[in-house]
Structures are given as C-alpha cells and as structure tokens.
Scaffold this motif. Structure first.
Motif, PDB file in Angstrom:
ATOM      1  N   UNK A   1      62.033  25.840  23.139  1.00  0.00           N
ATOM      2  CA  UNK A   1      62.016  27.296  23.219  1.00  0.00           C
ATOM      3  C   UNK A   1      60.693  27.808  22.653  1.00  0.00           C
ATOM      4  N   UNK A   2      60.059  28.733  23.370  1.00  0.00           N
ATOM      5  CA  UNK A   2      58.789  29.335  22.937  1.00  0.00           C
ATOM      6  C   UNK A   2      59.087  30.355  21.840  1.00  0.00           C
ATOM      7  N   UNK A   3      58.409  30.195  20.702  1.00  0.00           N
ATOM      8  CA  UNK A   3      58.603  31.114  19.580  1.00  0.00           C
ATOM      9  C   UNK A   3      57.374  31.971  19.298  1.00  0.00           C
ATOM     10  N   UNK A   4      56.246  31.663  19.949  1.00  0.00           N
ATOM     11  CA  UNK A   4      55.028  32.445  19.769  1.00  0.00           C
ATOM     12  C   UNK A   4      54.174  32.329  21.022  1.00  0.00           C
ATOM     13  N   UNK A   5      53.577  33.459  21.417  1.00  0.00           N
ATOM     14  CA  UNK A   5      52.627  33.490  22.528  1.00  0.00           C
ATOM     15  C   UNK A   5      51.371  34.175  22.013  1.00  0.00           C
ATOM     16  N   UNK A   6      50.231  33.526  22.180  1.00  0.00           N
ATOM     17  CA  UNK A   6      48.960  34.078  21.740  1.00  0.00           C
ATOM     18  C   UNK A   6      47.948  33.961  22.880  1.00  0.00           C
ATOM     19  N   UNK A   7      47.376  35.086  23.256  1.00  0.00           N
ATOM     20  CA  UNK A   7      46.388  35.129  24.333  1.00  0.00           C
ATOM     21  C   UNK A   7      45.023  35.357  23.703  1.00  0.00           C
ATOM     22  N   UNK A   8      44.156  34.364  23.815  1.00  0.00           N
ATOM     23  CA  UNK A   8      42.805  34.492  23.284  1.00  0.00           C
ATOM     24  C   UNK A   8      41.909  35.054  24.378  1.00  0.00           C
ATOM     25  N   UNK A   9      41.258  36.154  24.064  1.00  0.00           N
ATOM     26  CA  UNK A   9      40.368  36.785  25.043  1.00  0.00           C
ATOM     27  C   UNK A   9      38.920  36.757  24.554  1.00  0.00           C
ATOM     28  N   UNK A  10      38.637  35.915  23.571  1.00  0.00           N
ATOM     29  CA  UNK A  10      37.304  35.867  22.977  1.00  0.00           C
ATOM     30  C   UNK A  10      36.294  35.128  23.846  1.00  0.00           C
ATOM     31  N   UNK A  11      36.779  34.206  24.690  1.00  0.00           N
ATOM     32  CA  UNK A  11      35.845  33.448  25.535  1.00  0.00           C
ATOM     33  C   UNK A  11      35.501  34.233  26.790  1.00  0.00           C
ATOM     34  N   UNK A  12      34.306  34.008  27.283  1.00  0.00           N
ATOM     35  CA  UNK A  12      33.894  34.636  28.532  1.00  0.00           C
ATOM     36  C   UNK A  12      33.196  33.578  29.368  1.00  0.00           C
ATOM     37  N   UNK A  13      33.813  33.104  30.437  1.00  0.00           N
ATOM     38  CA  UNK A  13      35.063  33.594  31.015  1.00  0.00           C
ATOM     39  C   UNK A  13      36.277  33.016  30.311  1.00  0.00           C
ATOM     40  N   UNK A  14      37.424  33.645  30.559  1.00  0.00           N
ATOM     41  CA  UNK A  14      38.680  33.161  30.000  1.00  0.00           C
ATOM     42  C   UNK A  14      39.567  32.648  31.126  1.00  0.00           C
ATOM     43  N   UNK A  15      40.484  31.767  30.776  1.00  0.00           N
ATOM     44  CA  UNK A  15      41.407  31.190  31.748  1.00  0.00           C
ATOM     45  C   UNK A  15      42.824  31.614  31.364  1.00  0.00           C
ATOM     46  N   UNK A  16      43.477  32.341  32.271  1.00  0.00           N
ATOM     47  CA  UNK A  16      44.807  32.871  32.005  1.00  0.00           C
ATOM     48  C   UNK A  16      45.769  32.496  33.123  1.00  0.00           C
ATOM     49  N   UNK A  17      47.062  32.363  32.805  1.00  0.00           N
ATOM     50  CA  UNK A  17      48.049  32.173  33.867  1.00  0.00           C
ATOM     51  C   UNK A  17      48.109  33.433  34.732  1.00  0.00           C
ATOM     52  N   UNK A  18      48.036  33.251  36.036  1.00  0.00           N
ATOM     53  CA  UNK A  18      48.134  34.369  36.976  1.00  0.00           C
ATOM     54  C   UNK A  18      49.493  34.275  37.653  1.00  0.00           C
ATOM     55  N   UNK A  19      50.444  35.147  37.286  1.00  0.00           N
ATOM     56  CA  UNK A  19      51.789  35.046  37.840  1.00  0.00           C
ATOM     57  C   UNK A  19      51.881  35.370  39.332  1.00  0.00           C
ATOM     58  N   UNK A  20      50.855  35.961  39.903  1.00  0.00           N
ATOM     59  CA  UNK A  20      50.905  36.252  41.335  1.00  0.00           C
ATOM     60  C   UNK A  20      50.592  35.024  42.185  1.00  0.00           C
ATOM     61  N   UNK A  21      49.859  34.068  41.611  1.00  0.00           N
ATOM     62  CA  UNK A  21      49.546  32.842  42.359  1.00  0.00           C
ATOM     63  C   UNK A  21      50.165  31.608  41.707  1.00  0.00           C
ATOM     64  N   UNK A  22      50.894  31.804  40.587  1.00  0.00           N
ATOM     65  CA  UNK A  22      51.549  30.709  39.860  1.00  0.00           C
ATOM     66  C   UNK A  22      50.572  29.590  39.498  1.00  0.00           C
ATOM     67  N   UNK A  23      49.408  29.977  39.021  1.00  0.00           N
ATOM     68  CA  UNK A  23      48.379  29.007  38.637  1.00  0.00           C
ATOM     69  C   UNK A  23      47.462  29.657  37.595  1.00  0.00           C
ATOM     70  N   UNK A  24      46.659  28.829  36.948  1.00  0.00           N
ATOM     71  CA  UNK A  24      45.644  29.363  36.050  1.00  0.00           C
ATOM     72  C   UNK A  24      44.501  29.929  36.874  1.00  0.00           C
ATOM     73  N   UNK A  25      43.918  31.019  36.391  1.00  0.00           N
ATOM     74  CA  UNK A  25      42.784  31.633  37.071  1.00  0.00           C
ATOM     75  C   UNK A  25      41.724  31.968  36.025  1.00  0.00           C
ATOM     76  N   UNK A  26      40.480  32.004  36.453  1.00  0.00           N
ATOM     77  CA  UNK A  26      39.355  32.300  35.560  1.00  0.00           C
ATOM     78  C   UNK A  26      38.970  33.768  35.738  1.00  0.00           C
ATOM     79  N   UNK A  27      38.792  34.445  34.607  1.00  0.00           N
ATOM     80  CA  UNK A  27      38.443  35.865  34.600  1.00  0.00           C
ATOM     81  C   UNK A  27      37.209  36.078  33.731  1.00  0.00           C
TER      82      UNK A  27
END
Length: 162
Positions: free
Chosen positions: A68-94
């Motif tokens: 069970x997931x008890x913590x979610x942390x999204x780091x946005x300090x990197x450029x570019x960043x890699x995040x899960x994209x729920x529209x394509x069900x894959x990681x995407x680079x932003x």
C-alpha cells in the motif's frame, strides 16, 4: 486530445491527490498494472526491510510491506522532469519549470482551494491544498519562486501484514 503538461499533471495532483492510479492508499500492484514495475530505491530505514521507496521517473512512493502506498512525492526540481502521464499510461518527459504565479493561477482555474502556509522562510514558500492536503514547496531563486516538490502522505494506514 490535448497533451498534458507538467503543470496540468501537478494541478490535478494538487486538487485530487492522484496522478492516474498513483495516490496514497493505492496498491503498488494496481499502479504497476498501468505504468509497469517501478524502480526500487530501497529501504526507508537501514534496520527494516519495510517500508520501501519506489519511483516512476520523478515521482517517489513510500510503500508498506502490504504494497500500500503511504506517501507520494513529486519532484519538479529537474529540468526536464519525467512524470507518469495518465492519458498515455506511460512516463513522459516535460521541460516545464513552474513558478508560484503559474501554479496559483492553475489551482484557481481548476477550482482547487489552497492557502499559503504562514511559516515561510525567505528562500522558501509552501502552499497546502484542500481537501487533498497536497503540500507544494517552492524555492525562491533570484526573486522568482519555482516549484520544487509536491507531495502528501497518510497516517491512516493500518498494515495487516506486520
């Protein structure tokens, strides 16, 4: 379909506490069905096997031994960043860097209630959303506040595996 941006993903997360299936209280198995197996970052504590840290790009999860997931942390300090994209069900680079004013406007546009936290330091700002309870932390760099991290955790989990 309009492609998601890092700002739209973070705004949805701030408003709902979710990035697709990624959320506190979710099963890591369910998340893996969507985004594949996560990268295992290892133990949280040296002396115990559990909880463990996992990652999907720049999203870190803390997971109990019952998965069970008890913590979610999204780091946005990197450029570019890699995040899960729920529209394509894959990681995407932003390539986006998000400023305080951009995030505040996006939260307002989404109808997400938020409040700046009173204990601000000169080089740091924090905002907390309601009702999702996401903390958004900004680092002030050369006069501009840039989003560095967004996250939440749950204290309500009672593990039946321990």
């Amino acid at each position: 379909m309009i492609p998601l941006t890092a700002l739209s993903i973070v705004t949805r997360f701030a408003a709902t506490g979710e990035i697709g299936p990624v959320r506190c209280g979710a099963s890591l198995n369910d998340i893996a069905e969507t985004f594949g197996e996560p990268h295992d970052l290892g133990r949280v504590f040296r002396s115990n096997q559990w909880p463990r840290r996992y990652a999907y790009g720049d999203v870190e999860l803390c997971v109990c031994q019952c998965r069970t997931v008890t913590m979610v942390s999204v780091s946005t300090a990197r450029d570019p960043m890699e995040l899960p994209d729920p529209e394509i069900d894959a990681l995407a680079v932003f390539p986006d860097r998000m400023t305080y004013s951009q995030v505040a406007a996006a939260l307002d546009d989404a109808g997400c209630r938020w409040a700046a936290q009173p204990d601000e330091q000169p080089d740091r700002r924090e905002v907390r959303t309601d009702p999702a309870g996401i903390a958004l932390v900004f680092r002030v760099d050369e006069g501009e506040a840039v989003l560095e991290q967004a996250g939440n955790w749950t204290n309500a989990h009672l593990c039946l595996s321990s």
